[in-house]
Design an enzyme around this catalytic site. Structure first.
Site, mmCIF file in Angstrom:
data_model
loop_
_atom_site.group_PDB
_atom_site.id
_atom_site.type_symbol
_atom_site.label_atom_id
_atom_site.label_comp_id
_atom_site.label_asym_id
_atom_site.label_seq_id
_atom_site.Cartn_x
_atom_site.Cartn_y
_atom_site.Cartn_z
ATOM 1 N N ASP A 1 0.830 -1.209 0.000
ATOM 2 C CA ASP A 1 0.000 0.000 0.000
ATOM 3 C C ASP A 1 0.863 1.258 0.000
ATOM 4 O O ASP A 1 2.000 1.257 0.458
ATOM 5 C CB ASP A 1 -0.988 0.005 1.176
ATOM 6 C CG ASP A 1 -0.323 -0.200 2.535
ATOM 7 O OD1 ASP A 1 0.621 -1.001 2.619
ATOM 8 O OD2 ASP A 1 -0.737 0.459 3.505
ATOM 9 N N GLU B 1 -0.244 -1.396 5.603
ATOM 10 C CA GLU B 1 0.777 -0.910 6.541
ATOM 11 C C GLU B 1 0.507 0.520 6.948
ATOM 12 O O GLU B 1 0.755 0.915 8.082
ATOM 13 C CB GLU B 1 2.169 -1.026 5.921
ATOM 14 C CG GLU B 1 3.301 -0.858 6.928
ATOM 15 C CD GLU B 1 3.679 0.596 7.190
ATOM 16 O OE1 GLU B 1 4.230 0.890 8.262
ATOM 17 O OE2 GLU B 1 3.418 1.457 6.324
#
Ligand SMILES: [Zn+2]
Length: 412
Positions: A100, A165
């Site tokens: 991400d 994350e």
């Protein structure tokens, strides 16, 4: 010890991959993987691309672990585990990176389109190229170099490419740790998501985080008649000054950390009255405390309450203390842990520098491993352009980090 000739071969092979690595960076950047909480669709498309890329490039056993997420159009957040076989399966050498990225922010601050990565003066620019694609690409090509040379790493290599994350990791590595027994205590776990420009910082520990909101309640009055009210702002100012004593009260030093002390700082301030001639009846400020793991967060909170009670009595106000965030530090990875030693050796061989185990003030995703009982270390060589406009990755860092991973994969 890694055979120097073998390492030279692998290093040269990684150098030959330089253009392919940049190409993969550009292709990954074109698939923005933004969390639903930040207005995106998640990582499903990027994971699909990566899974097929890994399979095409010789990685056996690519597993997709789906963490359910009904806010993502796909209904899940993807986590990928990919393996390359080693001579021994007695342990696995892991590199964990995240798929991400954060949104680009103000577009006018970018010199080019954030999702159309471009190369300029030895750097790749684009959202996500450093955080965390630099080392995702580096870890993939480190393992690929072994396959291309027809060599086996000393131990199995595991790549964990995870989701979520940037928004807490619950649907990323948190989900993997809870639902899959992929990791073993003897494994080396490297999380290349923190570091410095020389590649000399191996992050092994963190401070506890405590964010507090202080609401001071007095009594509003006209500015000319303060005796008819109770000035909440003035009381809060004395409270801030008194709380500076926390530096002395919790004053122990630990050289593992930079800075080596606990910190207690007033930060955000909410507006009180809009005009000058009113005595404010209510005042709100916040504090950011970063506490060395040797202190209990509860003890700090108790001390703060005591200080606040003193101010309450002296100024006849009421002080409400709210917790905005309380994140006790994970148990540190020992500075002598095998993962730290392996990294130091590899960094020395590739970058000719002595790296040092260090603690930092903020939490990293490695804390999730540490809480689960795994000695993970964060390391990377980076300029720290994460989350900024014109985020870039120094291509030499990407190639060099791949060599560091490869060196570790060779160590026995
Ligand atoms: Zn990151």
């Amino acid at each position: 010890m890694a055979n120097p000739d073998t390492f030279d071969r692998i290093s040269r092979r990684i150098e030959q991959f330089r253009d392919e690595m940049v190409d993969l960076q550009i292709r990954l950047t074109a698939i923005p993987a933004i969390a639903p909480a930040s207005g995106g669709e998640g990582e499903a498309q990027k994971a699909e691309f990566l899974a097929s890329f890994l399979k095409q490039h010789g990685f056996g056993d690519v597993t997709l672990i789906k963490a359910p997420d009904f806010d993502a159009p796909s209904g899940y957040r993807p986590n990928l585990l990919a393996y390359a076989k080693g001579k021994s399966s007695a342990r696995t050498n892991w590199v964990m990176t995240h798929m991400d990225v954060v949104p680009p922010g103000e577009l006018s601050l970018w010199k080019g389109p954030p999702y159309k990565a471009w190369v300029e003066k030895g750097r790749v620019y684009g959202r996500g190229v450093e955080d965390n694609q630099q080392d995702m690409v580096a870890s993939i090509f480190a393992a690929k170099a072994f396959m291309a040379e027809g060599l086996l790493p000393a131990y199995d290599v595991g790549l964990a490419l995870v989701a979520d994350e940037e928004t807490g990791s619950a649907k990323g590595i948190g989900h993997v740790l809870e639902n899959h027994g992929a990791f073993r205590k003897q494994d080396l776990i490297i999380v290349p998501d923190a570091g410095n420009e020389h590649g000399t910082m191996i992050e092994v520990a963190e401070k506890s985080i405590l964010w507090l909101k202080f609401k001071t309640l007095g009594k509003q009055a006209h500015g000319s008649t303060p005796e008819k009210g109770t000035n909440s702002f003035k009381a809060a100012a004395f409270l801030i000054a008194a709380l500076d004593g926390l530096y002395r009260h919790f004053g122990e030093r630990d050289r593992l950390f930079a800075p080596p002390v606990s910190t207690f700082e007033p930060t955000k301030k909410e507006a009180n009255v809009p005009n000058i001639n009113t005595i404010p009846g209510e005042d709100v400020f916040y504090m950011d405390c970063r506490i060395l793991p040797k202190y209990k967060v509860a003890d700090v909170e108790k001390r703060i309450r005591t200080v606040a009670s003193g101010i309450e009595k002296k100024f006849r106000v009421k002080i409400e203390i709210g917790v905005e965030q309380r994140a006790p530090a994970a148990p540190p990875t020992p500075a002598q842990a095998p993962v730290v030693k392996a990294l130091r050796k590899a960094i020395k061989a590739v970058y000719q520098r002595e790296a040092r185990a260090l603690g930092i003030g903020g939490g990293t995703v490695a804390a999730l491993f540490r809480r689960a009982g795994f000695a993970a270390a964060c390391w990377s060589k980076l300029d720290d352009k994460a989350h900024q406009p014109n985020e870039y990755c120094v291509i030499d860092n990407m190639v060099g980090d791949a060599k560091v991973f490869a060196h570790i994969f060779l160590q026995d």
